[in-house]
Motif scaffolding. Structure first.
Motif, PDB file in Angstrom:
ATOM      1  N   VAL A 170     -95.872  63.953 -58.256  1.00  0.00           N
ATOM      2  CA  VAL A 170     -95.775  64.507 -59.617  1.00  0.00           C
ATOM      3  C   VAL A 170     -97.050  65.190 -60.080  1.00  0.00           C
ATOM      4  O   VAL A 170     -96.997  66.164 -60.834  1.00  0.00           O
ATOM      5  N   GLN A 171     -98.203  64.687 -59.601  1.00  0.00           N
ATOM      6  CA  GLN A 171     -99.440  65.282 -60.101  1.00  0.00           C
ATOM      7  C   GLN A 171     -99.580  66.732 -59.645  1.00  0.00           C
ATOM      8  O   GLN A 171     -99.977  67.603 -60.423  1.00  0.00           O
ATOM      9  N   VAL A 172     -99.254  66.981 -58.382  1.00  0.00           N
ATOM     10  CA  VAL A 172     -99.282  68.359 -57.894  1.00  0.00           C
ATOM     11  C   VAL A 172     -98.200  69.170 -58.613  1.00  0.00           C
ATOM     12  O   VAL A 172     -98.432  70.303 -59.045  1.00  0.00           O
ATOM     13  N   ALA A 173     -97.027  68.572 -58.777  1.00  0.00           N
ATOM     14  CA  ALA A 173     -95.938  69.254 -59.474  1.00  0.00           C
ATOM     15  C   ALA A 173     -96.382  69.683 -60.875  1.00  0.00           C
ATOM     16  O   ALA A 173     -96.072  70.792 -61.322  1.00  0.00           O
ATOM     17  N   ASP A 174     -97.132  68.816 -61.540  1.00  0.00           N
ATOM     18  CA  ASP A 174     -97.593  69.136 -62.895  1.00  0.00           C
ATOM     19  C   ASP A 174     -98.455  70.392 -62.917  1.00  0.00           C
ATOM     20  O   ASP A 174     -98.314  71.238 -63.796  1.00  0.00           O
ATOM     21  N   VAL A 175     -99.345  70.520 -61.957  1.00  0.00           N
ATOM     22  CA  VAL A 175    -100.198  71.711 -61.938  1.00  0.00           C
ATOM     23  C   VAL A 175     -99.361  72.951 -61.604  1.00  0.00           C
ATOM     24  O   VAL A 175     -99.581  74.028 -62.157  1.00  0.00           O
ATOM     25  N   VAL A 176     -98.400  72.776 -60.718  1.00  0.00           N
ATOM     26  CA  VAL A 176     -97.522  73.903 -60.401  1.00  0.00           C
ATOM     27  C   VAL A 176     -96.771  74.342 -61.663  1.00  0.00           C
ATOM     28  O   VAL A 176     -96.667  75.539 -61.950  1.00  0.00           O
ATOM     29  N   TYR A 238     -96.445  68.991 -72.203  1.00  0.00           N
ATOM     30  CA  TYR A 238     -95.343  68.029 -72.138  1.00  0.00           C
ATOM     31  C   TYR A 238     -95.215  67.294 -73.461  1.00  0.00           C
ATOM     32  O   TYR A 238     -94.141  66.970 -73.926  1.00  0.00           O
ATOM     33  N   LEU A 239     -96.343  67.022 -74.041  1.00  0.00           N
ATOM     34  CA  LEU A 239     -96.323  66.321 -75.324  1.00  0.00           C
ATOM     35  C   LEU A 239     -96.006  67.292 -76.451  1.00  0.00           C
ATOM     36  O   LEU A 239     -95.939  66.905 -77.601  1.00  0.00           O
ATOM     37  N   ALA A 240     -95.839  68.572 -76.068  1.00  0.00           N
ATOM     38  CA  ALA A 240     -95.483  69.620 -77.014  1.00  0.00           C
ATOM     39  C   ALA A 240     -96.504  69.760 -78.131  1.00  0.00           C
ATOM     40  O   ALA A 240     -96.175  70.230 -79.212  1.00  0.00           O
ATOM     41  N   GLN A 246     -93.544  67.716 -82.498  1.00  0.00           N
ATOM     42  CA  GLN A 246     -92.365  66.921 -82.840  1.00  0.00           C
ATOM     43  C   GLN A 246     -91.042  67.576 -82.481  1.00  0.00           C
ATOM     44  O   GLN A 246     -90.008  67.218 -83.005  1.00  0.00           O
ATOM     45  N   ASP A 247     -91.051  68.556 -81.606  1.00  0.00           N
ATOM     46  CA  ASP A 247     -89.786  69.168 -81.213  1.00  0.00           C
ATOM     47  C   ASP A 247     -89.227  68.443 -79.993  1.00  0.00           C
ATOM     48  O   ASP A 247     -89.620  68.707 -78.864  1.00  0.00           O
ATOM     49  N   GLN A 248     -88.336  67.496 -80.222  1.00  0.00           N
ATOM     50  CA  GLN A 248     -87.818  66.657 -79.144  1.00  0.00           C
ATOM     51  C   GLN A 248     -87.069  67.464 -78.088  1.00  0.00           C
ATOM     52  O   GLN A 248     -87.146  67.172 -76.902  1.00  0.00           O
ATOM     53  N   ALA A 249     -86.360  68.473 -78.526  1.00  0.00           N
ATOM     54  CA  ALA A 249     -85.590  69.291 -77.586  1.00  0.00           C
ATOM     55  C   ALA A 249     -86.532  69.971 -76.601  1.00  0.00           C
ATOM     56  O   ALA A 249     -86.285  70.026 -75.395  1.00  0.00           O
ATOM     57  N   LEU A 250     -87.649  70.445 -77.122  1.00  0.00           N
ATOM     58  CA  LEU A 250     -88.615  71.130 -76.262  1.00  0.00           C
ATOM     59  C   LEU A 250     -89.248  70.153 -75.277  1.00  0.00           C
ATOM     60  O   LEU A 250     -89.423  70.468 -74.104  1.00  0.00           O
ATOM     61  N   VAL A 251     -89.568  68.970 -75.775  1.00  0.00           N
ATOM     62  CA  VAL A 251     -90.155  67.955 -74.904  1.00  0.00           C
ATOM     63  C   VAL A 251     -89.212  67.647 -73.749  1.00  0.00           C
ATOM     64  O   VAL A 251     -89.606  67.591 -72.590  1.00  0.00           O
ATOM     65  N   GLN A 256     -87.598  68.237 -67.956  1.00  0.00           N
ATOM     66  CA  GLN A 256     -86.614  68.699 -66.981  1.00  0.00           C
ATOM     67  C   GLN A 256     -87.246  69.711 -66.021  1.00  0.00           C
ATOM     68  O   GLN A 256     -87.043  69.653 -64.819  1.00  0.00           O
ATOM     69  N   ILE A 257     -88.063  70.601 -66.582  1.00  0.00           N
ATOM     70  CA  ILE A 257     -88.763  71.590 -65.759  1.00  0.00           C
ATOM     71  C   ILE A 257     -89.604  70.877 -64.714  1.00  0.00           C
ATOM     72  O   ILE A 257     -89.599  71.213 -63.537  1.00  0.00           O
ATOM     73  N   ARG A 258     -90.304  69.845 -65.144  1.00  0.00           N
ATOM     74  CA  ARG A 258     -91.194  69.090 -64.285  1.00  0.00           C
ATOM     75  C   ARG A 258     -90.424  68.438 -63.131  1.00  0.00           C
ATOM     76  O   ARG A 258     -90.830  68.512 -61.974  1.00  0.00           O
TER      77      ARG A 258
END
Length: 694
Positions: A170-176, A238-240, A246-251, A256-258
């Motif tokens: 996940v850490q590499v995925a996060d940077v990607v 990720y924390l938007a 506070q936009d839960q949909a965006l979070v 999901q992208i991650r």
RNA sequence: GCGCCCGUAGCUCAGCUGGAUAGAGCGACUGGCUACGAACCAGUAGGUCGGGAGUUCGACUCUCUCCGGGCGCACCA
């Protein structure tokens, strides 16, 4: 030398106990007396025997001492206190033997530790996620691991050094994700769309590399630094926080992208996986460069991508099922998963174990611990599969290999070790225990017993240090003794920055002292580096493993007292004596071997400190063995410091070059030669160089 | 709630499988350079080893308990 005498004494004592009392003890307590007036070696054995023999300890001690008389290397034995047995060494003999002791660890003929037959060990350390720059916590890991490797090798072991690369996590995925979705540094000729593509990222990397070439001292353009900040930005995203609060949909969308990116990276053969490969390899290269500054090298870099693609898990899964370590859960919260019982768990036959560790999820994917079990079966040569190997990085003296799906034909053998050490911080002791438990469950008891989780506590920042660095620190955190470093938040001290700071500080010191005289100016950058690295490595090694290091620049940048430079300085002082005297340690030790009547220099109150110095110098192998037995390099760090301290004391009290009695001068020079030899050797085991001047 | 780690001098830490008067560095205060370079040395002050109970001839060390601090306990890695 000391260890030999200790063993000889123990053997002799066992003989006496057997002959006199018909006793066979499995362990004989031996200790180093608190003061030389009690001799050099002692045992409280009489206290232990008092009950068994129904006699007063002092009487027993007297009986034993009477029977001990006449052991080679010992001047005598006596009873002290309520029943201690103290042994006095034949000092002149001990000194001769120590002077003639080997000076190089590759000479296994005499004084090197040999426990049973030579063991083939595998040490895994560093293992930084290849998605950001290394920080001080990683330095502690790598320095501990590298030092332990040196200790094992000094003891005659064959050691493979591995740095595990989690390039599909996940850490590499996060940077990607960061590269794909966040705005990048403006690169001339790269459009807003292109910046998020493989081609755009390649251009960015080329651009950054060029900037680094132009100005290497500005590390902000290094790729690992770039990723350090990008990783922190992604976590905020990720924390938007920097989009719409506070936009839960965006979070949810971010999460999901991650997940999608992670799955594509694991699967391989797609653009995201290609980006991950590009990014993780570039960051890994930077980590190797950083660690090389500390004289840390690796033999092999096993990557998670190969563990996945070469189906290590599938092979392990079959074995785990066969041996009954894993079972399929039909009910409860883990329904549909393959699980294993946790170590120490006591579950009655037929009861539902909801606490079991999930190894294969209900969707059929394997967890981290599962992959780790497969990897560790490979380490012990129990998997029946092997990696492919490619050369990755060439050190001045050897090649570092990396795993590959399809490697080259000719390559060294890795894996199949008899003992393994995993240098991993204490927070991961649960998963480590699970892997050991799995091995044990499969019947690999020997391997499980030789699996050492070489755990250590984290490096944290003092609140003061955090404020100094310009981080925002909450009221609550200000009251704490230390604050945990966080890669996610980009909160911490980067390794290269710390090393740069140390070198700058030592350089200023070296310049101020005109080290080596005016003509030696060219050597100063190198000397400053040696001292800086010595300071850093010693700083990380002086604490025992399970103590949290609250990092502070004031302590880390200190060169006085219990520090690496203090020990290096003792070495330089010793070398200066020989330089000024126009002789060498080797020549003086040879002359010393011919010298008669040295006992005169070792008796009497005035000689006690010199004798103490020799005695400590003689303890090298004892300390080495203790470090290995307890997986604790800090003991050697302490030993080196105390040796330096005793040498400095000796240096101050006995002025060698003005000594008029030639025989005594030879003796003093031999003393300095042995101290020098032992200091240099101890420092080398700690991975610290001994400068010619400072 | 369960598990692991820590609590020793003002600060940071040592203290080997239980053993002799509890150590070091830093900081404070004294003193020592025309010297084998003072990144050093010598000295002084500073501790109920978190509290309590137990085991033992003997406990900083082992057991239990309480207090205080940290870290883990995912179908994350």
């Amino acid at each position: 030398m000391y260890q030999e005498l200790q063993k000889r004494f123990e053997q002799h004592l066992r003989g006496v106990l057997a002959a006199k009392y018909d006793l066979q003890l499995d362990s004989i307590p031996l200790e180093i007396p608190p003061d030389l007036k009690f001799g050099e070696l002692a045992t409280p054995i009489a206290f232990e025997l008092a009950r068994k023999l129904r006699k007063a300890p002092r009487i027993i001690a007297q009986e034993i001492v009477a029977a001990l008389a006449g052991l080679e290397g010992f001047a005598g034995f006596e009873v002290a206190g309520a029943g201690y047995i103290n042994a006095r060494l034949e000092r002149a003999e001990a000194v001769r033997s120590t002077a003639g002791s080997i000076s190089h660890p590759s000479d296994k003929s005499k004084d090197v530790v040999r426990v049973g037959h030579p063991v083939h060990s595998l040490v895994e350390h560093t293992s930084i996620n290849p998605n950001k720059a290394a920080h001080i916590g990683h330095l502690r890991n790598a320095i501990l691991g590298d030092t332990f490797v040196r200790l094992l090798r000094a003891a005659g072991q064959k050691v493979d050094v591995q740095n595990y690369i989690d390039n599909t996590g996940v850490q590499v995925a996060d940077v990607v994700v960061g590269f794909l979705h966040l705005e990048q540094s403006g690169v001339p000729g790269v459009s807003a769309e292109e910046q998020h593509t493989l081609a755009g990222i390649k251009k960015l990397m080329a651009y950054l590399a060029k900037e680094v070439d132009k100005n290497p001292s500005n590390r902000e353009n290094q790729f690992d630094y770039y990723c350090w900040y990008l990783y922190a930005r992604v976590n905020n995203w990720y924390l938007a926080l920097d989009v719409i609060e506070q936009d839960q949909a965006l979070v949810a969308k971010c999460k999901q992208i991650r997940l999608d990116v992670l799955h594509q990276i694991e699967a391989g053969n797609n653009e995201f996986a290609e980006i991950a490969e590009l990014v993780s390899t570039a960051v890994l290269q930077r980590h190797l460069d950083t660690m090389l500054r500390l004289d840390i090298e690796y033999d092999f870099l096993p990557r998670e991508s190969e563990i996945l693609h070469l189906k290590f898990w599938e092979a392990a899964f079959e074995k785990l099922k066969q041996k009954g370590v894993l079972y399929y859960e039909n009910e409860g919260k883990n329904k549909g998963c393959w699980v294993m019982t946790r170590p120490g768990a006591e579950i009655a036959e037929g009861d539902l174990n909801e606490d079991a560790k999930v190894i294969v999820r209900s969707n059929g994917t394997v967890t981290y611990v599962g992959k780790d079990i497969a990897y560790h079966l490979w380490k012990f040569g129990l998997l029946g599969k092997d990696f492919g190997y490619k050369p990755f990085f060439t050190y001045p003296k050897h090649e570092c290999w990396i795993s590959a799906e399809q490697g080259v034909e000719a390559h060294p053998q890795f894996g199949g070790a008899q003992a393994i050490y995993n240098v991993i911080d204490a927070r991961q002791s649960d998963p480590q225990a699970n892997v050991i438990q799995a091995l044990r469950g499969m019947g690999y008891t020997d391997q499980a017993n030789r699996y050492t989780h070489f755990s250590y506590e984290m490096v944290a920042l003092t609140p003061r240090c955090a404020v100094e660095l310009g981080y925002e620190v909450s009221e609550e955190d200000l009251k704490r003794p230390y604050i945990e470093v966080s890669g996610r938040k980009g909160f911490g001290v980067k390794a290269d920055d710390l090393i740069d700071k140390l070198i700058a500080a030592t350089r200023a010191e070296v310049d101020a002292r005109q080290t080596g005289g005016a003509e030696a100016e060219a050597a100063r950058p190198r000397i400053a580096e040696q001292i800086a690295i010595g300071a850093l490595r010693y700083f990380m090694l002086k604490f025992t493993r399970n103590s949290v290091i609250a990092f502070d620049f004031k302590d880390a940048l200190s060169f006085e007292g219990e520090t690496g430079p203090y020990i290096q300085y003792a070495v330089v002082r010793a070398r200066n004596i020989f330089r000024k005297a126009g002789t060498t340690p080797e020549a003086e030790l040879a002359a010393f071997a011919e010298l008669a009547g040295i006992h005169a220099y070792l008796e009497g109150d005035a000689a006690e400190d010199i004798w103490a110095l020799w005695l400590r110098a003689a303890r090298r192998t004892l300390v080495l063995e203790q470090c290995i037995a307890t997986s604790e390099p800090a003991h050697l760090a302490k030993h080196a410091f105390q040796l330096a301290q005793e040498f400095n004391n000796f240096y101050h009290k006995h002025h060698i070059l003005t000594e008029e009695d030639p025989a005594r001068k030879t003796f003093l020079l031999a003393t300095a030669a042995v101290a020098l030899r032992e200091l240099v050797l101890a420092l080398s085991w700690l991975g610290i160089e001994s400068p010619e001047a400072m």
